[in-house]
Design a protein around this motif. Sequence first.
Motif, PDB file in Angstrom:
ATOM      1  N   LEU A 164     -26.116  -1.651  -9.035  1.00 52.11           N
ATOM      2  CA  LEU A 164     -25.740  -2.631 -10.055  1.00 52.11           C
ATOM      3  C   LEU A 164     -26.296  -2.215 -11.417  1.00 52.11           C
ATOM      4  O   LEU A 164     -25.623  -2.340 -12.445  1.00 52.11           O
ATOM      5  CB  LEU A 164     -26.265  -4.015  -9.652  1.00 52.11           C
ATOM      6  N   LYS A 165     -27.521  -1.678 -11.385  1.00 50.26           N
ATOM      7  CA  LYS A 165     -28.161  -1.182 -12.616  1.00 50.26           C
ATOM      8  C   LYS A 165     -27.334  -0.061 -13.256  1.00 50.26           C
ATOM      9  O   LYS A 165     -27.382   0.163 -14.460  1.00 50.26           O
ATOM     10  CB  LYS A 165     -29.550  -0.633 -12.238  1.00 50.26           C
ATOM     11  N   THR A 166     -26.574   0.670 -12.419  1.00 53.16           N
ATOM     12  CA  THR A 166     -25.762   1.780 -12.930  1.00 53.16           C
ATOM     13  C   THR A 166     -24.339   1.314 -13.257  1.00 53.16           C
ATOM     14  O   THR A 166     -23.470   2.137 -13.543  1.00 53.16           O
ATOM     15  CB  THR A 166     -25.669   2.932 -11.894  1.00 53.16           C
ATOM     16  N   GLY A 167     -24.103   0.006 -13.147  1.00 53.09           N
ATOM     17  CA  GLY A 167     -22.772  -0.521 -13.440  1.00 53.09           C
ATOM     18  C   GLY A 167     -21.806  -0.349 -12.284  1.00 53.09           C
ATOM     19  O   GLY A 167     -20.587  -0.343 -12.478  1.00 53.09           O
ATOM     20  N   LEU A 168     -22.346  -0.208 -11.061  1.00 50.22           N
ATOM     21  CA  LEU A 168     -21.482  -0.038  -9.884  1.00 50.22           C
ATOM     22  C   LEU A 168     -21.758  -1.123  -8.847  1.00 50.22           C
ATOM     23  O   LEU A 168     -22.909  -1.477  -8.590  1.00 50.22           O
ATOM     24  CB  LEU A 168     -21.721   1.338  -9.244  1.00 50.22           C
ATOM     25  N   LYS A 169     -20.663  -1.626  -8.273  1.00 53.18           N
ATOM     26  CA  LYS A 169     -20.783  -2.615  -7.206  1.00 53.18           C
ATOM     27  C   LYS A 169     -20.784  -1.875  -5.870  1.00 53.18           C
ATOM     28  O   LYS A 169     -19.855  -1.099  -5.599  1.00 53.18           O
ATOM     29  CB  LYS A 169     -19.570  -3.555  -7.288  1.00 53.18           C
ATOM     30  N   LEU A 170     -21.835  -2.100  -5.069  1.00 51.88           N
ATOM     31  CA  LEU A 170     -21.894  -1.476  -3.739  1.00 51.88           C
ATOM     32  C   LEU A 170     -21.090  -2.367  -2.791  1.00 51.88           C
ATOM     33  O   LEU A 170     -21.580  -3.381  -2.303  1.00 51.88           O
ATOM     34  CB  LEU A 170     -23.352  -1.331  -3.278  1.00 51.88           C
ATOM     35  N   VAL A 171     -19.855  -1.964  -2.546  1.00 53.69           N
ATOM     36  CA  VAL A 171     -18.921  -2.764  -1.744  1.00 53.69           C
ATOM     37  C   VAL A 171     -19.281  -2.698  -0.268  1.00 53.69           C
ATOM     38  O   VAL A 171     -19.434  -3.708   0.408  1.00 53.69           O
ATOM     39  CB  VAL A 171     -17.474  -2.270  -1.997  1.00 53.69           C
ATOM     40  N   ASP A 172     -19.420  -1.466   0.239  1.00 55.82           N
ATOM     41  CA  ASP A 172     -19.829  -1.265   1.635  1.00 55.82           C
ATOM     42  C   ASP A 172     -20.350   0.153   1.808  1.00 55.82           C
ATOM     43  O   ASP A 172     -20.218   0.989   0.901  1.00 55.82           O
ATOM     44  CB  ASP A 172     -18.679  -1.561   2.619  1.00 55.82           C
ATOM     45  N   PHE A 173     -20.984   0.419   2.931  1.00 50.97           N
ATOM     46  CA  PHE A 173     -21.483   1.773   3.214  1.00 50.97           C
ATOM     47  C   PHE A 173     -21.760   1.917   4.703  1.00 50.97           C
ATOM     48  O   PHE A 173     -21.910   0.934   5.422  1.00 50.97           O
ATOM     49  CB  PHE A 173     -22.741   2.109   2.400  1.00 50.97           C
ATOM     50  N   LYS A 174     -21.832   3.185   5.121  1.00 51.72           N
ATOM     51  CA  LYS A 174     -22.053   3.526   6.526  1.00 51.72           C
ATOM     52  C   LYS A 174     -23.367   4.286   6.672  1.00 51.72           C
ATOM     53  O   LYS A 174     -23.666   5.175   5.853  1.00 51.72           O
ATOM     54  CB  LYS A 174     -20.880   4.384   7.007  1.00 51.72           C
ATOM     55  N   LEU A 175     -24.142   3.933   7.683  1.00 52.61           N
ATOM     56  CA  LEU A 175     -25.423   4.609   7.920  1.00 52.61           C
ATOM     57  C   LEU A 175     -25.447   5.199   9.328  1.00 52.61           C
ATOM     58  O   LEU A 175     -24.802   4.675  10.242  1.00 52.61           O
ATOM     59  CB  LEU A 175     -26.577   3.608   7.812  1.00 52.61           C
ATOM     60  N   GLU A 176     -26.226   6.273   9.473  1.00 50.11           N
ATOM     61  CA  GLU A 176     -26.499   6.806  10.810  1.00 50.11           C
ATOM     62  C   GLU A 176     -28.002   6.974  10.954  1.00 50.11           C
ATOM     63  O   GLU A 176     -28.675   7.388  10.004  1.00 50.11           O
ATOM     64  CB  GLU A 176     -25.794   8.158  11.014  1.00 50.11           C
ATOM     65  N   CYS A 198     -19.852   5.562   1.063  1.00 52.14           N
ATOM     66  CA  CYS A 198     -20.016   4.247   0.409  1.00 52.14           C
ATOM     67  C   CYS A 198     -18.720   3.896  -0.310  1.00 52.14           C
ATOM     68  O   CYS A 198     -17.998   4.781  -0.732  1.00 52.14           O
ATOM     69  CB  CYS A 198     -21.053   4.304  -0.718  1.00 52.14           C
ATOM     70  N   ARG A 199     -18.489   2.613  -0.531  1.00 54.31           N
ATOM     71  CA  ARG A 199     -17.484   2.215  -1.522  1.00 54.31           C
ATOM     72  C   ARG A 199     -18.230   1.711  -2.744  1.00 54.31           C
ATOM     73  O   ARG A 199     -19.114   0.844  -2.621  1.00 54.31           O
ATOM     74  CB  ARG A 199     -16.552   1.119  -0.982  1.00 54.31           C
ATOM     75  N   LEU A 200     -17.885   2.261  -3.902  1.00 55.00           N
ATOM     76  CA  LEU A 200     -18.544   1.906  -5.161  1.00 55.00           C
ATOM     77  C   LEU A 200     -17.464   1.605  -6.189  1.00 55.00           C
ATOM     78  O   LEU A 200     -16.596   2.446  -6.430  1.00 55.00           O
ATOM     79  CB  LEU A 200     -19.415   3.089  -5.632  1.00 55.00           C
ATOM     80  N   LYS A 208     -12.249   2.255  -8.586  1.00 58.25           N
ATOM     81  CA  LYS A 208     -12.875   2.820  -7.390  1.00 58.25           C
ATOM     82  C   LYS A 208     -13.491   4.171  -7.747  1.00 58.25           C
ATOM     83  O   LYS A 208     -12.820   5.005  -8.347  1.00 58.25           O
ATOM     84  CB  LYS A 208     -11.843   2.971  -6.279  1.00 58.25           C
ATOM     85  N   MET A 209     -14.750   4.379  -7.354  1.00 57.92           N
ATOM     86  CA  MET A 209     -15.478   5.591  -7.749  1.00 57.92           C
ATOM     87  C   MET A 209     -15.928   6.378  -6.517  1.00 57.92           C
ATOM     88  O   MET A 209     -16.965   7.046  -6.562  1.00 57.92           O
ATOM     89  CB  MET A 209     -16.722   5.196  -8.572  1.00 57.92           C
ATOM     90  N   ASP A 210     -15.218   6.283  -5.422  1.00 57.34           N
ATOM     91  CA  ASP A 210     -15.684   6.815  -4.136  1.00 57.34           C
ATOM     92  C   ASP A 210     -14.550   7.514  -3.406  1.00 57.34           C
ATOM     93  O   ASP A 210     -13.504   7.785  -3.996  1.00 57.34           O
ATOM     94  CB  ASP A 210     -16.221   5.650  -3.293  1.00 57.34           C
TER      95      ASP A 210
END
Length: 238
Positions: A164-176, A198-200, A208-210
């Motif tokens: 958010l600080k970078t002006g991006l919304k973290l929509v979703d992401f995958k972890l392993e 991630c979706r950003l 969309k930036m991803d």
Amino acid sequence: MKLLYEGKAKRLYETERPDELLMEFKDDATAFNGEKKAQFENKGRMNQALSLLLMQLLEKGGVPTHFVRTIDEIRTIVKAVEIIKVEVVVRNVAAGSLCNRTWFKEGEALKAPVVEYFLKDDDLGDPMINDDHIRELNLATLHELAFLKSEALKINDILKPFFLKTGLKLVDFKLEFGRLSTDPSTIILADEISPDTCRLWDVSTGEKMDKDRFRRDLGNVMESYAEVLKRAEDAVHS
Ligand code: UDP
């Protein structure tokens, strides 16, 4: 060095130490379970740089990761782990498969983060599974699963405000996650966190930036990855 594993976006090699592996980022991009393929110059370099930056941020926030040290722009030494075959997805905003499976429309905000699990199996197309499946398939114990979920939410609590600080919304992401080869009772974050996983979305324009730029042929794929990396580097140094 002996190649141990080649995935869609990375290779893993043995090192002289049994407790460490060498991870190499490739420029290859795949989508729709490998059906769509392309190569993007510098993708490996940019994904390693962003993933490292984020993992270092997470380490500072008390999340142990597999990162040990950097070798060069596309190669790092990581701790050897046995990967848990569960992909953990965290969602803040509805997108992707959630919208295909349910009544959610893309862009709808979720009241609280939604955590989902997928079986890491390309042949089966990574189907969604639940905690009972995970227990019955012996993928993880319920105790381990509770840890994966709390770790995933903790990671979201660190990454969401950072982006958010970078002006991006973290929509979703995958972890392993993986169990340490030297101590399987210890679970750490493995794999990568990048615009591939991630979706950003840009907060002001909604752009969309991803990896959806590649999935949906939106163009300027690497320009977006570079912009995400630049904003993250600026935020870390500010
Ligand atoms: N994701 C990933 N690898 C996968 C599947 C999903 O990194 O094999 C990421 C994806 O980029 C997105 C999030 O996980 O940020 C949620 O993906 P979703 O379930 O919506 O699937 P998609 O429609 O992206 O295939």
